[in-house]
Enzyme design. Structure first.
Site, mmCIF file in Angstrom:
data_model
loop_
_atom_site.group_PDB
_atom_site.id
_atom_site.type_symbol
_atom_site.label_atom_id
_atom_site.label_comp_id
_atom_site.label_asym_id
_atom_site.label_seq_id
_atom_site.Cartn_x
_atom_site.Cartn_y
_atom_site.Cartn_z
ATOM 1 N N GLU A 324 5.562 0.634 7.396
ATOM 2 C CA GLU A 324 4.879 1.208 6.288
ATOM 3 C C GLU A 324 5.195 2.600 5.927
ATOM 4 O O GLU A 324 4.089 3.323 5.605
ATOM 5 C CB GLU A 324 3.359 0.848 6.390
ATOM 6 C CG GLU A 324 3.048 -0.639 6.808
ATOM 7 C CD GLU A 324 1.740 -0.939 6.882
ATOM 8 O OE1 GLU A 324 1.103 -1.626 5.958
ATOM 9 O OE2 GLU A 324 1.089 -0.263 7.814
HETATM 10 C C1 ACM Z 1 1.866 -3.231 11.032
HETATM 11 O O1 ACM Z 1 1.065 -3.983 10.974
HETATM 12 N N1 ACM Z 1 2.040 -2.111 10.012
HETATM 13 C C2 ACM Z 1 2.761 -3.016 12.214
#
Ligand code: ACM
Length: 678
Positions: A324
């Site tokens: 992310e």
């Molecule tokens: C995640 O759930 N961003 C690894």
């Protein structure tokens, strides 16, 4: 063929009618089980003898002692946890062929064991100390109270022959301690649970936007400015790692970079991609920070820091996160854009790949293999990196096709409050990965459940993990063919009780929290009311916002993710609708009457306690559902007035709404009863 027949016999034993049944309350279900008639009584004279070269391994000796202590707790028998000897007439003879001379525990280490209970006593055999640890857990599960027909009252082990080994070598839990800190005693308790259900990896998510949780002696401003005083000292980390090793659990640390890295920056703002100042993310809306991959000073810092951590965490694998990353922060900095251009990296993704390549080289110099979330996959990344997929089996399959080894986490997110059955049906080698070629399939190492702590705390962690984690453990350990959901739930319930004897608190912590909610009033009515509720699923509650200052002490925090009584009621409704009869209708009516009574009894408790009044609409809805269900049962033979069905269905539909982040788990089966009215 023999293997199949033995497994089938095991299932047969499990499925036999009650009188003949030899229940095997074992989870995960072993590779091969043969149950024979008879049982061996267990009493306070139980003794353990250790044999073979592996008997000298301290892990085996400690485990033998722990087994006696646990049996004393589990049975209430006055068993003294004495040293294991080498008497050939010991009740439990443990034969361990080899001593393991090469710590740390490694991926793929032999965990096989065989266990036999017969008139001759108990015999546990394993090639390695690790196998012996696994077998002792199975034995502890097998010891249950004897049936009334047994020659002596007390506890016994059924006569069995078990040969067992795991399906996957990497079976873990990814545990976030950044959003809410879990002190070391909670981590140790969790390791006890992991070992109990034969999971072998604690993936410790130690840093994120909300907190940096490890003491660094090289860069002390990391924990000083990134943790609000909530971090593990290095002595605590060493202690936890040793505790895990003694129980056959590897500890894989994760320091999530370059995104999810806000907590690094208050202490070391020059690591940031934009000018500071920075602060740890505490509340929704606090701006996160990203590490700057363009500066050489970043790599000098990471080299020294990761070198320090590489010594603290002996496991061969080291997780760098990588998930992310929001590229906006990089693409809005002219300095960073110029770097991307100069280095011909293309875009922010190329820049992250450059960062990951450098990280991989740093880790390799410190003797570590890199693990990253699936966003790190890139043509330039070495194939030695292990990919953890949270985005789905498709990305795991793509990684395996590209030559990476991988572990599956998508489908195993325990923070989403899904039922055990849903996680149980997810298999690292089904779905997209089923189409992989044989050599690609070998790259799937297993899986990890994940527990993110936005909405969980040290107080209710056990109930958020257990017992669902045991169902996932079975998926990773047991043969692919073990998929019977009813059997899973039967054994899950027993496993959950058993975990309490190990010192975990999946039920007891919630009971305490509900008593706190009931205040000075008795909690029994609240317990009964709460038994039909479930927390809302998925990210719905997250969307309402969360933060460090939010109290997680409401009813939604004090109930399990899954309502056992609602599941049983739904099953009973299915049975009734498939083949209606008076007895089945009566059982449903009695259940609804009991819930109606508790809905009425809980009313004053909800009205008088400030933290509970938000649940009054649920109580109204529960009363309506109990009445609607009861009426529906009475109308199966006699058709109701013309407007009853549409009016009732609308009301029942309304009761499926969420209040106070809770839902009434019996609303869907009641809706089925109403729907079935002619
Ligand atoms: C995640 O759930 N961003 C690894």
């Amino acid at each position: 063929m023999r293997k199949t027949v033995i497994r089938w016999l095991g299932w047969l034993a499990w499925c036999l009618p009650a009188a003949a049944q030899v229940p095997l309350p074992v989870m995960p279900w072993p590779e091969r089980v043969e149950v024979r008639p008879g049982s061996l009584a267990i009493d306070a004279s139980l003794s353990i003898g250790l044999f073979g070269a592996g008997a000298a391994d301290p892990r085996v000796q400690e485990a033998a002692r722990r087994t006696l202590a646990r049996l004393a707790r589990q049975t209430g028998l006055p068993i003294v946890p004495r040293e294991a000897g080498s008497a050939s007439n010991a009740t439990l003879r443990i034969v361990v062929e080899q001593r393991d001379h090469r710590p740390p525990q490694r991926l793929g280490d032999d965990e096989r064991y065989s266990l036999e209970a017969s008139n001759a006593g108990l015999r546990l055999s394993a090639d390695t100390p690790l196998g012996a640890l696994r077998g002792l857990e199975t034995l502890l599960q097998l010891i249950q109270q004897s049936s009334v027909n047994a020659p002596t009252p007390g506890f016994s082990v059924p006569f069995v022959e078990i040969r067992d080994e795991p399906r996957f070598p990497w079976r873990g839990l990814s545990l976030d301690v950044s959003r809410h800190f879990i002190p070391a005693d909670g981590i140790k308790r969790t390791i006890d649970g992991l070992a109990a259900v034969k999971l072998n990896v604690l993936h410790w998510h130690l840093s994120d936007d909300q907190g940096f949780r490890v003491e660094s002696k090289k860069y002390p401003r990391l924990h000083q400015f990134g943790s609000e005083g909530q971090y593990y000292t290095q002595a605590e980390i060493r202690d936890v790692v040793a505790y895990a090793r003694a129980r056959g659990v590897r500890v894989v640390p994760e320091f999530d970079i370059p995104g999810h890295a806000s907590s690094w920056l208050p202490g070391y703002p020059s690591l940031g991609s934009r000018p500071g100042p920075f602060r740890v993310v505490r509340e929704r809306g606090d701006p996160p920070g990203l590490i700057d991959p363009t500066k050489e000073s970043t790599y000098r810092f990471l080299d020294a820091f990761l070198g320090e951590m590489a010594k603290l965490f002996p496991d061969e694998y080291f997780h760098i996160g990588g998930d992310e990353v929001n590229p906006r922060e990089w693409s809005s900095e002219p300095r960073i854009l110029a770097f991307i251009k100069r280095q011909r990296l293309g875009d922010a993704r190329g820049l992250q790949a450059y960062f990951n390549r450098r990280l991989e080289q740093i880790l390799a110099r410190h003797g570590k293999r890199m693990v990253g979330w699936d966003e790190v996959v890139h043509p330039d990344l070495p194939k030695s990196v292990v990919i953890q997929s949270w985005r789905g089996e498709k990305s795991l399959a793509e990684a395996a096709r590209a030559g990476y080894r991988g572990i599956l986490s998508a489908g195993y997110y325990l923070d989403l409050m899904q039922p055990a059955s849903q996680h149980y049906m997810v298999d690292p080698l089904k779905g997209e990965t089923a189409a992989l070629e044989a050599d690609e399939r070998k790259r799937i190492l297993g899986g990890e459940a994940a527990m993110w702590e936005e909405l969980a705390t040290a107080e209710n962690l056990d109930a958020k993990l257990w017992p669902r984690l045991a169902a996932i453990a079975e998926r990773f350990w047991s043969p692919e063919s073990v998929t019977d959901v009813a059997s899973m739930y039967d054994r899950l319930e027993i496993t959950n009780h058993w975990l309490e004897w190990l010192g975990l608190t999946p039920r007891s912590n919630l009971r305490r929290m509900r008593q706190r909610l009931a205040g000075t009033m008795p909690a029994a009515a609240l317990d009964a009311f709460a038994s039909v509720l479930e927390p809302v699923k998925g990210y719905e509650r997250h969307r309402n916002g969360y933060g460090a200052s939010m109290a997680l002490n409401r009813l939604v925090d004090a109930i399990p993710p899954e309502s056992d009584s609602a599941r049983e009621f739904a099953k009973a409704v299915e049975g009734y609708l498939a083949a209606p009869n008076a007895a089945r209708a009566d059982a449903l009516r009695q259940q609804l009457a009991a819930w109606l009574e508790s809905a009425q009894q809980v009313r004053p408790v909800l009205e008088k306690n400030s933290l509970l009044t938000e649940n009054l609409p649920l109580d109204d809805a529960l009363v309506m559902l109990c009445r609607a269900g009861t009426e529906a049962l009475s109308f199966q033979a006699d058709p109701p007035p013309a407007d009853w069905k549409p009016r009732t269905l609308a009301a029942v539909q309304d009761a499926t709404k969420h209040y106070a982040s809770l839902m009434i788990a019996i609303a869907p089966p009641v809706q089925k009863l109403v729907d079935a009215v002619p």
